[in-house]
Design a protein around this motif. Structure first.
Motif, short mmCIF file in Angstrom:
data_model
loop_
_atom_site.label_atom_id
_atom_site.label_comp_id
_atom_site.label_asym_id
_atom_site.label_seq_id
_atom_site.Cartn_x
_atom_site.Cartn_y
_atom_site.Cartn_z
N GLY A 77 -3.88 14.78 -57.88
CA GLY A 77 -4.95 13.93 -58.41
C GLY A 77 -5.02 12.54 -57.84
O GLY A 77 -5.79 11.70 -58.35
N ALA A 78 -4.25 12.23 -56.78
CA ALA A 78 -4.37 10.91 -56.14
C ALA A 78 -5.81 10.70 -55.70
O ALA A 78 -6.46 11.61 -55.20
CB ALA A 78 -3.42 10.80 -54.95
N HIS A 79 -6.31 9.48 -55.87
CA HIS A 79 -7.71 9.20 -55.58
C HIS A 79 -7.91 8.64 -54.17
O HIS A 79 -9.03 8.63 -53.67
CB HIS A 79 -8.25 8.18 -56.59
N PRO A 111 7.98 17.05 -51.13
CA PRO A 111 6.65 17.38 -51.67
C PRO A 111 6.61 17.61 -53.18
O PRO A 111 5.66 17.18 -53.85
CB PRO A 111 6.27 18.63 -50.88
N GLU A 112 7.62 18.27 -53.73
CA GLU A 112 7.64 18.53 -55.17
C GLU A 112 7.62 17.23 -55.96
O GLU A 112 6.91 17.10 -56.96
CB GLU A 112 8.88 19.35 -55.53
N GLU A 113 8.40 16.24 -55.51
CA GLU A 113 8.42 14.94 -56.19
C GLU A 113 7.09 14.22 -56.04
O GLU A 113 6.59 13.61 -56.99
CB GLU A 113 9.54 14.08 -55.62
N ALA A 114 6.51 14.28 -54.84
CA ALA A 114 5.22 13.62 -54.61
C ALA A 114 4.19 14.14 -55.61
O ALA A 114 3.44 13.37 -56.21
CB ALA A 114 4.76 13.84 -53.17
N PHE A 115 4.16 15.45 -55.79
CA PHE A 115 3.22 16.05 -56.74
C PHE A 115 3.52 15.60 -58.17
O PHE A 115 2.64 15.12 -58.89
CB PHE A 115 3.27 17.57 -56.64
N ASN A 116 4.77 15.75 -58.59
CA ASN A 116 5.13 15.48 -59.99
C ASN A 116 4.93 14.01 -60.37
O ASN A 116 4.42 13.70 -61.44
CB ASN A 116 6.58 15.90 -60.25
N TYR A 117 5.37 13.10 -59.47
CA TYR A 117 5.28 11.68 -59.80
C TYR A 117 3.82 11.21 -59.87
O TYR A 117 3.44 10.45 -60.77
CB TYR A 117 6.03 10.84 -58.76
N VAL A 118 3.01 11.66 -58.91
CA VAL A 118 1.60 11.26 -58.92
C VAL A 118 0.89 11.85 -60.13
O VAL A 118 0.13 11.16 -60.83
CB VAL A 118 0.90 11.67 -57.61
N LYS A 119 1.14 13.12 -60.39
CA LYS A 119 0.48 13.78 -61.52
C LYS A 119 0.83 13.11 -62.84
O LYS A 119 -0.03 12.94 -63.72
CB LYS A 119 0.84 15.27 -61.56
N GLU A 120 2.08 12.73 -63.01
CA GLU A 120 2.50 12.08 -64.25
C GLU A 120 1.70 10.80 -64.50
O GLU A 120 1.24 10.54 -65.62
CB GLU A 120 4.00 11.76 -64.20
N LEU A 121 1.49 10.02 -63.43
CA LEU A 121 0.76 8.76 -63.60
C LEU A 121 -0.74 8.98 -63.77
O LEU A 121 -1.39 8.29 -64.57
CB LEU A 121 1.03 7.84 -62.41
N VAL A 122 -1.29 9.94 -63.02
CA VAL A 122 -2.73 10.24 -63.15
C VAL A 122 -3.05 10.73 -64.56
O VAL A 122 -4.06 10.35 -65.16
CB VAL A 122 -3.16 11.27 -62.08
N ASP A 123 -2.17 11.57 -65.11
CA ASP A 123 -2.38 12.07 -66.48
C ASP A 123 -2.21 10.97 -67.52
O ASP A 123 -2.94 10.92 -68.52
CB ASP A 123 -1.40 13.21 -66.77
N ARG A 124 -1.26 10.09 -67.29
CA ARG A 124 -0.96 9.04 -68.29
C ARG A 124 -2.01 7.92 -68.28
O ARG A 124 -2.31 7.34 -69.31
CB ARG A 124 0.43 8.45 -67.99
N TYR A 125 -2.57 7.65 -67.07
CA TYR A 125 -3.55 6.56 -66.93
C TYR A 125 -4.84 7.13 -66.32
O TYR A 125 -5.14 6.88 -65.14
CB TYR A 125 -3.00 5.44 -66.06
N GLY A 153 -7.94 6.48 -66.37
CA GLY A 153 -9.03 5.61 -65.88
C GLY A 153 -8.66 4.78 -64.67
O GLY A 153 -9.48 3.98 -64.19
N ILE A 154 -7.46 4.97 -64.13
CA ILE A 154 -6.97 4.12 -63.04
C ILE A 154 -7.11 4.84 -61.70
O ILE A 154 -6.84 6.03 -61.59
CB ILE A 154 -5.50 3.72 -63.27
N HIS A 155 -7.50 4.09 -60.67
CA HIS A 155 -7.58 4.62 -59.31
C HIS A 155 -6.21 4.43 -58.64
O HIS A 155 -5.76 3.30 -58.44
CB HIS A 155 -8.66 3.87 -58.51
N PHE A 156 -5.56 5.53 -58.28
CA PHE A 156 -4.25 5.48 -57.62
C PHE A 156 -4.38 5.89 -56.15
O PHE A 156 -4.97 6.93 -55.82
CB PHE A 156 -3.26 6.42 -58.31
N ASP A 157 -3.82 5.07 -55.27
CA ASP A 157 -3.69 5.42 -53.85
C ASP A 157 -2.25 5.84 -53.58
O ASP A 157 -1.31 5.26 -54.14
CB ASP A 157 -3.99 4.21 -52.96
N PHE A 158 -2.08 6.81 -52.67
CA PHE A 158 -0.73 7.24 -52.27
C PHE A 158 -0.50 6.83 -50.82
O PHE A 158 -1.36 7.04 -49.95
CB PHE A 158 -0.58 8.74 -52.43
#
Length: 498
Positions: free
Chosen positions: A216-218, A175-189, A191-196
């Protein structure tokens, strides 16, 4: 997005027919009300092509075509042409999300891969097909080759892509990785819609879904009953319940009341049985077994949580066994409209504990018989019918036959009959007896046989028969080492009930 019909069908031994796929797709979109469904992989087979055509025709006629998606491949024009022939309008393009996969499976450089991906996206756009992009093995990519993942995403954000899909392909994330990896991409991009897209290899699928949404996964990819390769995918019912109860600023369109219905339908079509302890949809998850819990439920709902069965169109039950206690038994007796004195209730409780120690399954339907046995009274169900004797024959090239002796209200009858099997022959003989008495027997609507896990030759066999009489259904159960005998025991219970 529900991907039961694509990723879920990769469950070992599962293959849906075209009509089954259409039925599940319709239920998911109209009743469960998921936003999107992924229904197939392009180019798999002619049968898969016909299934997709059936779904896209229905979706096109009912305004759902933009919510039906198909997995495609980086294969030049091939997948795009397949999509056009099948009538699908949204493709989920499978590409490489880790340098390990790119290097060892495709044996290409990032630049070569990006160029080929871009060409397929452009071709799809030219033909009126929307594109989402899967980053296969993305979780390992973030762990071991993040520079490549970011390089690839920098390219993808320049492309006409609707969504970028982040799969934990091998189910390795915590779970910690799921949060950190998704958050890093949501913050960096932003305007992009990310699905997990979570897999469940470490039984962390639902936990990872929760963390990805918090990050922040959409969008989410889920499957009915958690179906999918290996240990499966994050299960739809569990994920929806968690999101509704623990993420206050997120809403979904999914109707909780329909989750159990679609779960049972998929179980029947797939033959992939739901474990009894499967959260939300398992048979036992709204059943209290411990007597102390049943007692607490009567005292300000001490053992309730937010997962109320009514949310999912289900009811709370109270199991009977060696840990039941008086409160569990009282709850079941109340449902049957039976009242016992404290002294009699204590005797019945003791008898159920004894049965539990012998590992027998005790159900609410057994209670009247246990009461009669323990209290030596017929206040609940009087034993007016007894199957006294029978001879069952089964010979090669001869129809099975039964000779039956039965006592009804003190009168003894004997009959002989043949049938398609020993139990069918028994029922035919029984019907002759009751025809003479001008009594119509209930209709048998379901016949289920269960043996304990392991399949030992001396295992007890439990037969559960569902009967229908005057529009009402009821079940009876028999237990014996012989399947036909257990069915006869269940039938005798039915005869006494009627």
């Amino acid at each position: 997005m529900d991907t039961t019909l694509r990723d879920g069908e990769q469950t070992s031994g599962v293959s849906f027919s075209a009509s089954e796929k259409l039925t599940i797709a319709q239920l998911l979109l109209t009743e469960v009300q998921v936003d999107r469904i992924e229904i197939a992989s392009a180019r798999v087979s002619e049968g898969e092509f016909e299934a997709v055509k059936k779904i896209t025709e229905w979706a096109n006629n009912n305004g759902f075509i933009g919510r039906v998606e198909v997995l495609t491949f980086v294969d030049g024009e091939t997948s795009v042409n397949w999509m056009l022939e099948a009538g699908a309008k949204v493709m989920n393009l499978l590409t490489k999300g880790s340098l390990n996969h790119l290097t060892h499976q495709l044996k290409k450089t990032p630049e070569q891969h990006f160029e080929e991906v871009g060409a397929v996206i452009a071709l799809a756009l030219k033909n009126g097909i929307d594109t989402n992009v899967y980053l296969e093995d993305w979780s390992n990519g973030m762990r071991n080759s993040k520079e490549y993942v970011l390089q690839y995403l920098d390219f993808l954000v320049t492309q006409p892509v609707k969504r970028i899909l982040l799969p934990d392909t091998l189910g390795v994330l915590i779970p910690e990785e799921a949060f950190n990896y998704v958050k890093e991409l949501v913050d960096r991009y932003p305007g992009i819609h990310f699905d997990f897209h979570a897999h469940n290899d470490y039984d962390l699928g639902t936990a990872n879904v929760l963390e990805a949404v918090k990050a922040g996964a959409h969008g989410l990819h889920l499957t009915v009953n958690g179906m999918g390769e290996r240990a499966g995918n994050a299960p739809l019912a569990s994920a929806i319940a968690v999101l509704n109860d623990y993420v206050k600023n997120v809403t979904t369109s999914v109707k909780e009341q329909s989750l159990y219905k679609v779960s049972k339908l998929v179980e029947n079509f797939s033959g992939f049985m739901i474990p009894a302890n499967k959260p939300v949809v398992g048979e036992n998850v709204f059943t209290q077994t411990a007597g102390i819990h049943a007692d607490g439920d009567k005292k300000n709902n001490l053992y309730y949580n937010d997962l109320m069965p009514e949310r999912f169109g289900r009811q709370r039950k109270y199991a009977l066994g060696k840990t039941s206690g008086k409160a569990n038994i009282e709850n079941n007796l109340n449902e049957l409209g039976i009242q016992l004195s404290d002294a009699d209730l204590k005797k019945v409780t003791q008898r159920i504990i004894e049965l539990g120690d012998r590992k027998e399954v005790v159900t609410q339907a057994d209670l009247p018989y246990i009461i009669s046995d323990v209290l030596d009274s017929y206040s609940a169900v009087e034993e007016n019918v007894t199957v006294e004797n029978y001879v069952l024959t089964h010979s090669k090239d001869l129809r099975p036959s039964v000779t039956l002796r039965i006592k009804i209200d003190g009168e003894v009858f004997e009959e002989h009959a043949q049938g398609d099997g020993q139990y069918d022959a028994f029922m035919n003989a029984l019907k002759k007896v009751y025809a003479d008495k001008k009594i119509c027997l209930p209709q048998l609507t379901d016949y289920a046989v269960r043996i304990p896990p392991g399949g030992k030759s001396d295992a007890l066999c439990e037969t559960i028969i569902t009967w229908s009489k005057e529009g009402k259904e009821f079940k009876t159960r028999g237990l014996d080492s012989d399947q036909t005998v257990s069915a006869i025991i269940a039938t005798q219970k039915m005869l006494n009930i009627i």
